[in-house]
Design an enzyme around this catalytic site. Structure first.
Site, PDB file in Angstrom:
ATOM      1  N   GLN A   1      -3.523  -7.866   9.221  1.00 57.73           N
ATOM      2  CA  GLN A   1      -2.803  -6.873  10.039  1.00 57.73           C
ATOM      3  C   GLN A   1      -2.048  -5.921   9.120  1.00 57.73           C
ATOM      4  OE1 GLN A   1      -0.742  -9.124  13.548  1.00 57.73           O
ATOM      5  NE2 GLN A   1      -1.171 -10.590  11.945  1.00 57.73           N
ATOM      6  N   ASN A   2      -2.061  -6.225   7.826  1.00 53.00           N
ATOM      7  CA  ASN A   2      -1.281  -5.423   6.891  1.00 53.00           C
ATOM      8  C   ASN A   2      -1.996  -4.128   6.535  1.00 53.00           C
ATOM      9  OD1 ASN A   2       0.393  -7.564   7.007  1.00 53.00           O
ATOM     10  ND2 ASN A   2      -0.083  -8.381   4.984  1.00 53.00           N
ATOM     11  N   VAL A   3      -1.186  -3.117   6.276  1.00 52.09           N
ATOM     12  CA  VAL A   3      -1.750  -1.804   5.952  1.00 52.09           C
ATOM     13  C   VAL A   3      -1.496  -1.466   4.484  1.00 52.09           C
ATOM     14  CG1 VAL A   3      -1.516  -0.942   8.329  1.00 52.09           C
ATOM     15  CG2 VAL A   3       0.401  -0.637   6.736  1.00 52.09           C
ATOM     16  N   ASP A   4      -1.016  -2.469   3.722  1.00 53.32           N
ATOM     17  CA  ASP A   4      -0.529  -2.194   2.363  1.00 53.32           C
ATOM     18  C   ASP A   4      -1.600  -2.249   1.268  1.00 53.32           C
ATOM     19  OD1 ASP A   4      -0.901  -4.984   1.954  1.00 53.32           O
ATOM     20  OD2 ASP A   4       1.209  -5.439   2.343  1.00 53.32           O
TER      21      ASP A   4
ATOM     22  N   HIS B   1      -5.288  -3.005  11.324  1.00 58.50           N
ATOM     23  CA  HIS B   1      -4.316  -1.952  11.656  1.00 58.50           C
ATOM     24  C   HIS B   1      -4.405  -0.741  10.728  1.00 58.50           C
ATOM     25  CE1 HIS B   1      -1.658  -5.147  13.880  1.00 58.50           C
ATOM     26  NE2 HIS B   1      -2.729  -4.797  14.561  1.00 58.50           N
TER      27      HIS B   1
ATOM     28  N   CYS C   1     -10.087  20.960  10.526  1.00 62.62           N
ATOM     29  CA  CYS C   1     -10.165  21.376  11.930  1.00 62.62           C
ATOM     30  C   CYS C   1      -8.854  21.976  12.424  1.00 62.62           C
ATOM     31  CB  CYS C   1     -10.579  20.190  12.812  1.00 62.62           C
ATOM     32  SG  CYS C   1      -9.223  19.067  13.188  1.00 62.62           S
TER      33      CYS C   1
ATOM     34  N   GLY D   1       1.655 -16.028   7.495  1.00 63.48           N
ATOM     35  CA  GLY D   1       2.685 -14.979   7.406  1.00 63.48           C
ATOM     36  C   GLY D   1       2.658 -13.982   8.543  1.00 63.48           C
TER      37      GLY D   1
ATOM     38  N   GLU E   1       8.727 -20.277   8.891  1.00 64.10           N
ATOM     39  CA  GLU E   1       9.362 -20.911  10.065  1.00 64.10           C
ATOM     40  C   GLU E   1       8.326 -21.081  11.170  1.00 64.10           C
ATOM     41  OE1 GLU E   1      12.444 -18.008  10.784  1.00 64.10           O
ATOM     42  OE2 GLU E   1      11.108 -16.821  12.042  1.00 64.10           O
TER      43      GLU E   1
HETATM   44  P1  OAD Z   1       6.120  -9.902  11.517  1.00 64.02           P
HETATM   45  O1  OAD Z   1       7.222  -9.224  10.784  1.00 64.02           O
HETATM   46  O2  OAD Z   1       6.139  -9.876  12.991  1.00 64.02           O
HETATM   47  O3  OAD Z   1       6.052 -11.429  11.065  1.00 64.02           O
HETATM   48  C1  OAD Z   1       6.096 -11.798   9.726  1.00 64.02           C
HETATM   49  C2  OAD Z   1       6.009 -13.307   9.670  1.00 64.02           C
HETATM   50  O4  OAD Z   1       5.977 -13.697   8.311  1.00 64.02           O
HETATM   51  C3  OAD Z   1       7.205 -14.026  10.297  1.00 64.02           C
HETATM   52  O5  OAD Z   1       6.728 -15.016  11.187  1.00 64.02           O
HETATM   53  C4  OAD Z   1       7.930 -14.659   9.105  1.00 64.02           C
HETATM   54  O6  OAD Z   1       8.536 -15.897   9.438  1.00 64.02           O
HETATM   55  C5  OAD Z   1       6.787 -14.838   8.132  1.00 64.02           C
HETATM   56  N1  OAD Z   1       7.151 -14.852   6.698  1.00 64.02           N
HETATM   57  C6  OAD Z   1       8.111 -14.157   6.053  1.00 64.02           C
HETATM   58  N2  OAD Z   1       8.085 -14.382   4.734  1.00 64.02           N
HETATM   59  C7  OAD Z   1       7.068 -15.264   4.510  1.00 64.02           C
HETATM   60  C8  OAD Z   1       6.511 -15.882   3.350  1.00 64.02           C
HETATM   61  N3  OAD Z   1       6.998 -15.635   2.129  1.00 64.02           N
HETATM   62  N4  OAD Z   1       5.482 -16.726   3.519  1.00 64.02           N
HETATM   63  C9  OAD Z   1       4.971 -16.993   4.755  1.00 64.02           C
HETATM   64  N5  OAD Z   1       5.450 -16.427   5.874  1.00 64.02           N
HETATM   65  C10 OAD Z   1       6.477 -15.567   5.777  1.00 64.02           C
HETATM   66  O7  OAD Z   1       4.751  -9.306  10.924  1.00 64.02           O
HETATM   67  P2  OAD Z   1       3.281  -9.330  11.573  1.00 64.02           P
HETATM   68  O8  OAD Z   1       3.038 -10.579  12.313  1.00 64.02           O
HETATM   69  O9  OAD Z   1       2.351  -8.956  10.488  1.00 64.02           O
HETATM   70  O10 OAD Z   1       1.711  -3.436  13.417  1.00 64.02           O
HETATM   71  O11 OAD Z   1       3.393  -8.124  12.595  1.00 64.02           O
HETATM   72  C11 OAD Z   1       2.260  -7.723  13.304  1.00 64.02           C
HETATM   73  C12 OAD Z   1       2.242  -6.224  13.482  1.00 64.02           C
HETATM   74  O12 OAD Z   1       3.478  -5.781  14.048  1.00 64.02           O
HETATM   75  C13 OAD Z   1       2.148  -5.433  12.194  1.00 64.02           C
HETATM   76  O13 OAD Z   1       0.828  -5.314  11.700  1.00 64.02           O
HETATM   77  C14 OAD Z   1       2.683  -4.089  12.596  1.00 64.02           C
HETATM   78  C15 OAD Z   1       3.874  -4.525  13.416  1.00 64.02           C
HETATM   79  O14 OAD Z   1       4.305  -3.630  14.375  1.00 64.02           O
HETATM   80  C16 OAD Z   1       1.300  -2.199  13.121  1.00 64.02           C
HETATM   81  O15 OAD Z   1       1.740  -1.555  12.186  1.00 64.02           O
HETATM   82  C17 OAD Z   1       0.247  -1.682  14.036  1.00 64.02           C
END
Ligand code: OAD
Length: 248
Positions: free
Chosen positions: A100-103, A118, A149, A186, A214
């Protein structure tokens, strides 16, 4: 970190492994998550920054926000979690990395086949005709670049309310349905449709493992939850299963 014997055996005998990653895998590189303690959505409002409407209302603000994130990403490096997954891709007969990461940090760590659900923040996309461009100048100030365009160029990321790239999404669901093991790493697993992938995998018979600092909304329904940082757990798993030490 103790891994169950069943997990080790399952990995050793797996033909297909699928992995879903979220912002947490890049947290140890220094990229902020969205919903964690210092998460971006705790400080900023997504509807003002990450929607088509927000961009059309105030393109300069939105462009600035993405450039701020691009700058952070350009200054950090992949961490051992990314590197461990890049190694795993070469060890498992069929390996699918869905992010889901864009990085772009998975690719920078050496992952070859990455399904970017994403989009990618380092590219831009015309909001009018959809044409993509791989060159983004993050130092650029003032005028927002325009497409041939005439349309404004926005970031090539999926905004709230937008559809995901359908071919990528289809491949991701196929991978979840066909895999023997599914890792959810993550991610808070609250943003659809990506959040459905672990449960699709579970329903179709995969052994589902979660790695997170967590518990999350899916923890009670997975086969194994490994609590801790992915940058620590994944290299240990690699060592345990394949006796490969990525720190060397
Ligand atoms: P979130 O910020 O919602 O969740 C990040 C998760 O990573 C959390 O559950 C943390 O507990 C966990 N976490 C943090 N540090 C960690 C580590 N070192 N090791 C393991 N886990 C860790 O991010 P996403 O689930 O990626 O959408 O969010 C989904 C989407 O919401 C993103 O792609 C973005 C956002 O809006 C778009 O940009 C379209």
């Amino acid at each position: 970190m103790c891994f169950s014997e069943i997990l080790i055996q399952k990995i050793k005998t797996a033909n297909r492994i699928a992995v879903l990653t979220g912002a947490g895998i890049s947290a140890e590189s220094g990229v902020p998550t969205f919903r964690g303690k210092d998460g971006l959505w705790k400080k900023f409002r997504p509807e003002e920054l990450a929607t088509y409407e927000a961009f059309m209302r105030n393109p300069n603000l939105v462009w600035e926000w993405y450039n701020y994130r691009r700058k952070i990403i350009s200054e950090v490096n992949p961490n051992p979690g990314h590197f461990a997954l890049a190694s795993m891709e070469r060890l498992v007969p069929e390996f699918f990395l869905i992010t889901q990461n864009v990085d772009g940090l998975h690719q920078r760590a050496g992952s070859l086949n990455v399904l970017e659900l994403h989009g990618n923040i380092m590219r831009s996309r015309c909001v009018k005709c959809g044409k993509k461009s791989c060159t983004v100048n993050i130092e650029e100030k003032g005028e927002i670049p325009r497409c041939e365009c005439g349309g404004l160029m926005g970031p090539d990321v999926v905004w709230f309310g937008e559809m995901l790239p359908q071919d990528v999404l289809r491949n991701a669901f196929n991978a979840a349905e066909k895999c023997d093991i599914f890792f959810s790493i993550g991610t808070s697993t609250v943003v659809q449709p990506a959040a459905s992938l672990p449960m699709v995998a579970k329903r179709t018979g995969a052994f589902v493992v979660e790695i997170n600092v967590e518990p999350t909304v899916i923890s009670e329904n997975v086969d194994e939850t490994l609590i801790g940082m992915s940058g620590k757990i994944l290299p240990k798993l690699l060592k345990k299963v394949w006796d490969i030490d990525i720190s060397k």
